[in-house]
Design an enzyme around this catalytic site. Structure first.
Site, PDB file in Angstrom:
ATOM      1  CG  ASP A 418      21.157 -45.288 -34.175  1.00 38.38           C
ATOM      2  OD1 ASP A 418      20.084 -45.367 -34.751  1.00 38.38           O
ATOM      3  OD2 ASP A 418      21.392 -45.396 -32.816  1.00 38.38           O
ATOM      4  CD  GLU A 471      17.374 -42.340 -35.719  1.00 37.71           C
ATOM      5  OE1 GLU A 471      16.164 -42.802 -35.211  1.00 37.71           O
ATOM      6  OE2 GLU A 471      18.261 -42.814 -35.152  1.00 37.71           O
TER       7      GLU A 471
END
Length: 744
Positions: A418, A471
C-alpha cells in the site's frame, strides 16, 4: 541453622518499587557462600503467595526447603548449604489456600543466541518473528512461553498480564547485552494468556505497550496481545504451492483479481446481519469467485488494527490477523480452502506508515524507535500517522519479518504493498520547507527504496512464485523491473493512470466524450514501461466518489448499466492484468460501506444480473484465451485499428498472438447512437466470429449485434486491404475472433 537475609535491602526495595533492571541477577538459583558455607541461594517473587518452598526435582525423597517471606508482596528467599545448582521447582500456597508447583522463571538461560541478536542488530535476521514476541515452547522438558521485545532505550521492562494481575513488579525481564532486546522465559504462562510489556524510559516514565510481534490480539479498547502459536493448522494446499513455485518468474499469465473486504462482502442475514468469520466466509467466497472466473482474491488488510474506519490500513499488529473475523487458525483455513479451490490469495500489506495509538509502536521505548524523530521525516500529514525509519536496521528487520511471516505462516500468494508513492518521495504531500532532502539533495527516500528492493528480493528468494504488487501512482521508473536491472523488484504495478483516465472519460455525458478521446489512448504511451494491473479498487467507490455504476455519466439506470458494461468490455480486452472491487461486478448502487454487506438483492434486476454475468464471461474469455492473457506485456501483440475517431466516440484495436494464427478485434462505441454499416479494417480475410457483445440481451442490453459474426470484404479501411461492415450498438463493446485455417 538459620541464615540472615542475604539480598541487600536496596535490591529488595528495587523489586518492591519497580526499579529492578537486573532480575536474573537476584531471582532464581545462584551459587552463594554464607557464614563460610558454600551452597545455593534461591529467590522468588510471586504475587498473592503466603508460603513458598523449593523442591529438588532429581531427589524425590528430599524434603522441601521452606523459603522466608521477606515482604508481604510475596518476595521469598532461602539459602541451601552444601548444594550446587540443581533442577528445582517452587511449591507455593496462595493467600486463598490454593497450592501450585511450578518451575522458577529465573532459572533459564536466554532463549535468543548471540548470533540471533547480532543478525537482528545488523538487519539480516529475516525470521526474527520466530525469536521476538511470545512463543509457546519447551526449554528442555519445561513448557512455557518465551517472551522477547526490542526496547533499547528502556531503563527496564516487565511482562504484565492477567497471570500476574497486570502488576509490573512480578515478571521483570532481563536485557541481553547491548542488543536492546529484553527477554524472559515464563514457564507459568501458556497459550491464551493476555499480556503487554511495561516499559520504563530513561526518565522513569512507564508505557504499557502491546507486543509488536504479537500473533493474536484482543479487541479494543484494551488491545492486549494473546499468547498464541500459529503452527497447528494442517495444510492441504501442497499441490497449489508446488504449482505456484513452478510459475515463478512468469509474470505474463492470466490474473483477474477480486478485491474484498472480509467484514462487508456478505453478511449473515439470519443473525442480524453479522459479518461472517474467516472459516464461514471461505466456502461462500470460493463458490462465488470460481463461478465468476476470478483467479485471485485480494483481501484488504487483515493485519490487526484498532479503528474499523481505517479499513485495516492503520496497522498495530503486523504479524496477526485481526480478531474481528476469527483466530489465526480460522484465517489459515480461509487461505487453505481458497487454494484448494484454485484461487490465489493476495493480502494488502502496509509498511508505509503506522498509527499514533499510545499502546502500539509510537515512541515505543520512550524514544522515536520505529519512527523518525523529526516530523519532516517521520509524520504523514495526510493521514495523521507516523513513517517508519527505514534506515534503522532493526526496523527494516521488523518489516521484512512481517512480510515473510504472512507467506510463511499463512501461505499467502502475494503482497499488495500500500501507498508505495508515499514511501518513495521525501516531499510526498509536503510543501516547500516541510521536508528534508536526501544526502544528495534529492527528493527520493533512499532508505525506503533500498528497503523495498530488499523485501521484494527476499520474498522471491524464500517463496518462489509469490508476488509483490505496488500501489504506486507516480511515474517512478522501473517499479516492476528486477532489482538486478535497477528496478524496485515488484512483480506488478497498479495502473492508476489508466484507471483515472477511463473513469474521467466515462463519467462524462456521452455528448461530451469526444472532447476527451485522448483519455482512452494516452495510456498506451506508457503501457509497456511496467507490468501493469488495471484496477478499479475500493478507493474509487468511497468518500463521495459514487459507486462504479453511479459514475457512469448521465441517463437512466439502463444507460448507466450499458456504459459500465462497455467500460468493463474495453478494459478486459485491453492489455494488463485485472482487478475489480467487490460489488462493482454487479453494479452496486451505493458507495461501499465497511459496516454493512453488499447490495446482493440487486441481482434480481436484469441490469445488475446482466453486469454480473458479463464480468463472469469476460473473466472466462480472458483466462481461457492465451492471446488475451499471456501477451499483456508484449507490445507487438497490440495494435490500434482506429484510435482517432473521437468525433463518433468509437475506437478499435487488435490483440494478436506471436504465431499470427489468431487475432482478436475489439470495437467500441461509447455513445448511445447505434451505428450501422460501420467499416472497421482487419488484417486478415475470412470470417470474424462475434465472440462477445456487451449489448446482448443476455447481459441486459437491447440485443443488437452482428448475427454471430462477419466475413471480411475487400473494402479497404483503417490502413488494411479488407474490412468488416458492422452494426455497433450504442454504448457497447464488440469482440471478434479470427483464426487461421489449419491445413487439412
Amino acid at each position: 541453622m538459620s541464615y540472615p537475609v542475604i539480598i541487600p535491602e536496596t535490591e529488595l526495595k528495587a523489586f518492591l518499587h519497580n526499579h529492578q533492571a537486573n532480575p536474573h541477577g537476584w531471582l532464581g538459583m545462584h551459587p552463594a557462600k554464607v557464614k563460610r558455607k558454600a551452597g545455593v541461594i534461591v529467590r522468588a517473587f510471586r504475587r498473592d503467595v503466603a508460603r513458598c518452598s523449593v523442591i529438588e526435582l532429581d531427589a524425590p525423597g528430599q524434603p522441601a526447603w521452606p523459603m522466608e517471606r521477606l515482604a508481604d508482596e510475596g518476595f521469598f528467599e532461602v539459602f541451601i548449604p552444601g548444594k550446587k545448582i540443581f533442577r528445582h521447582q517452587l511449591r507455593y500456597e496462595t493467600t486463598w489456600g490454593d497450592i501450585h508447583q511450578i518451575y522458577n522463571a529465573y532459572s533459564f538461560l536466554p532463549t535468543l543466541s548471540e548470533q540471533d541478536l547480532y543478525l537482528f542488530n545488523e538487519g539480516n535476521e529475516h525470521r526474527i518473528y520466530e525469536k521476538l514476541g511470545a512463543h509457546p515452547r519447551k526449554l528442555g522438558d519445561v513448557p512455557g512461553t518465551a517472551f522477547a521485545v526490542w526496547a533499547p532505550a528502556a531503563s527496564r521492562v516487565s511482562l504484565v498480564g492477567n497471570f500476574n494481575g497486570w502488576d509490573a513488579r512480578y515478571h521483570p525481564m532481563r536485557p541481553l547485552g547491548g542488543s536492546g532486546v529484553w527477554e524472559l522465559f515464563a514457564p507459568d504462562v501458556g497459550e491464551g494468556e493476555l499480556y503487554k510489556f511495561a516499559i520504563w524510559d530513561q526518565q522513569g516514565n512507564m508505557r504499557l505497550k502491546t507486543d509488536p510481534y504479537g500473533t493474536r490480539f484482543e479487541g479494543p479498547p484494551n488491545n492486549a496481545a494473546i499468547v498464541h502459536a500459529t503452527n497447528r493448522h494442517q495444510w492441504g494446499d501442497g499441490d497449489w504451492i508446488a504449482r505456484r513455485a513452478a510459475l515463478a518468474g512468469q509474470a505474463d499469465r492470466p490474473m483477474s483479481i477480486y478485491e474484498i473486504h472480509v467484514g462487508s462482502w456478505k453478511r449473515n442475514l439470519d443473525e442480524a446481519g453479522r459479518a461472517y468469520n474467516y472459516r464461514e466466509l471461505a466456502p461462500l467466497l470460493a463458490d462465488y469467485a470460481v463461478e465468476m472466473g476470478f483467479t485471485h482474491i485480494e483481501v484488504m488488510p487483515v493485519a490487526e488494527f484498532p479503528f474499523p474506519g481505517s479499513w485495516g490500513y492503520q496497522v498495530t499488529g503486523y504479524f496477526a490477523p485481526t480478531h474481528r473475523w476469527g483466530t489465526p487458525e480460522d484465517f489459515q483455513f480461509f487461505v487453505d480452502h481458497l487454494h484448494q479451490r484454485g484461487l490465489g490469495v493476495i493480502v494488502d500489506w502496509v509498511p508505509a506508515h503506522f498509527p499514533r495509538d499510545a499502546f502500539a509502536l509510537a515512541e515505543f521505548d520512550g524514544t522515536h524507535l520505529y519512527e523518525h524523530a523529526d516530523p519532516r521525516l517521520g509524520a504523514h500529514q495526510d493521514w495523521g500517522t507516523l513513517i517508519f525509519n527505514y534506515g534503522r536496521h532493526e526496523v527494516r528487520c521488523f518489516l521484512i519479518a512481517s512480510a515473510l511471516s504472512w507467506l510463511d505462516r499463512y501461505h499467502i500468494d502475494g503482497l499488495r504493498v500500500d501507498a508505495v508513492a508515499s514511501m518513495l518521495y521525501l516531499d510526498y504531500s509536503r510543501k516547500e520547507g516541510e521536508w528534508i532532502p536526501n544526502r544528495y539533495g534529492g527528493r527520493e527516500n533512499i532508505e525506503a527504496i533500498s528497503f523495498l528492493r530488499q523485501v521484494n528480493d527476499l520474498v522471491h528468494h524464500y517463496y518462489p512464485g509469490a508476488l509483490t504488487i505496488a500501489e504506486e501512482s507516480t511515474a517512478f521508473a522501473k517499479v516492476s523491473h528486477p532489482t538486478a536491472e535497477g528496478g524496485l523488484g515488484f512483480d506488478y504495478k497498479w495502473n492508476m493512470g489508466l484507471m483515472h483516465d477511463t473513469l474521467l472519460y466515462f463519467q462524462k455525458d456521452p455528448i461530451h466524450r469526444k472532447w476527451s478521446h485522448d483519455k482512452l489512448t494516452f495510456g498506451m504511451i506508457y503501457q509497456y514501461s511496467e507490468k501493469f494491473i488495471t484496477v478499479y479498487s475500493h478507493d474509487e467507490v468511497v468518500h463521495l466518489k459514487a459507486s462504479m455504476l453511479g459514475k457512469m455519466g448521465a441517463g437512466t439506470l439502463a444507460d448507466k448499466a450499458a456504459t459500465l458494461r462497455a467500460l468493463y468490455g474495453y478494459v478486459w480486452m485491453y492489455p494488463g492484468k485485472k482487478l475489480l472491487f467487490m460489488g462493482s461486478e454487479f453494479g452496486q448502487r451505493s458507495e461501499w460501506n465497511y459496516d454493512t454487506g453488499l447490495e446482493w438483492q440487486l441481482l434480481q434486476h436484469p441490469e445488475h444480473e446482466g453486469l454480473r454475468v458479463l464480468v463472469r464471461d469476460l473473466n472466462r474469455l480472458y483466462t481461457s484465451e492465451p492471446v488475451l492473457s499471456t501477451t499483456d506485456y508484449r507490445p507487438e501483440s497490440f495494435r490500434w485499428v482506429n484510435a482517432s475517431d473521437g468525433d463518433h466516440s468509437t475506437i478499435s484495436f487488435l490483440r494478436t498472438d506471436p504465431s499470427g494464427r489468431t487475432a482478436w478485434l475489439v470495437v467500441c462505441n461509447f455513445t448511445p447512437l447505434t451505428r450501422t454499416r460501420h467499416h472497421v479494417g482487419v488484417p486478415h480475410r475470412g470470417y470474424w466470429r462475434e465472440v462477445l457483445n456487451t449489448n446482448s440481451a443476455y447481459y441486459g442490453g437491447a440485443g443488437f449485434g452482428n448475427h454471430g459474426g462477419r466475413t471480411a470484404s475487400t473494402i479497404p479501411a483503417d490502413g488494411f486491404e479488407q474490412s468488416l461492415s458492422l452494426t455497433l450498438p450504442g454504448l457497447s463493446v464488440l469482440v471478434f475472433k479470427w483464426a487461421a485455417e489449419l491445413p487439412g
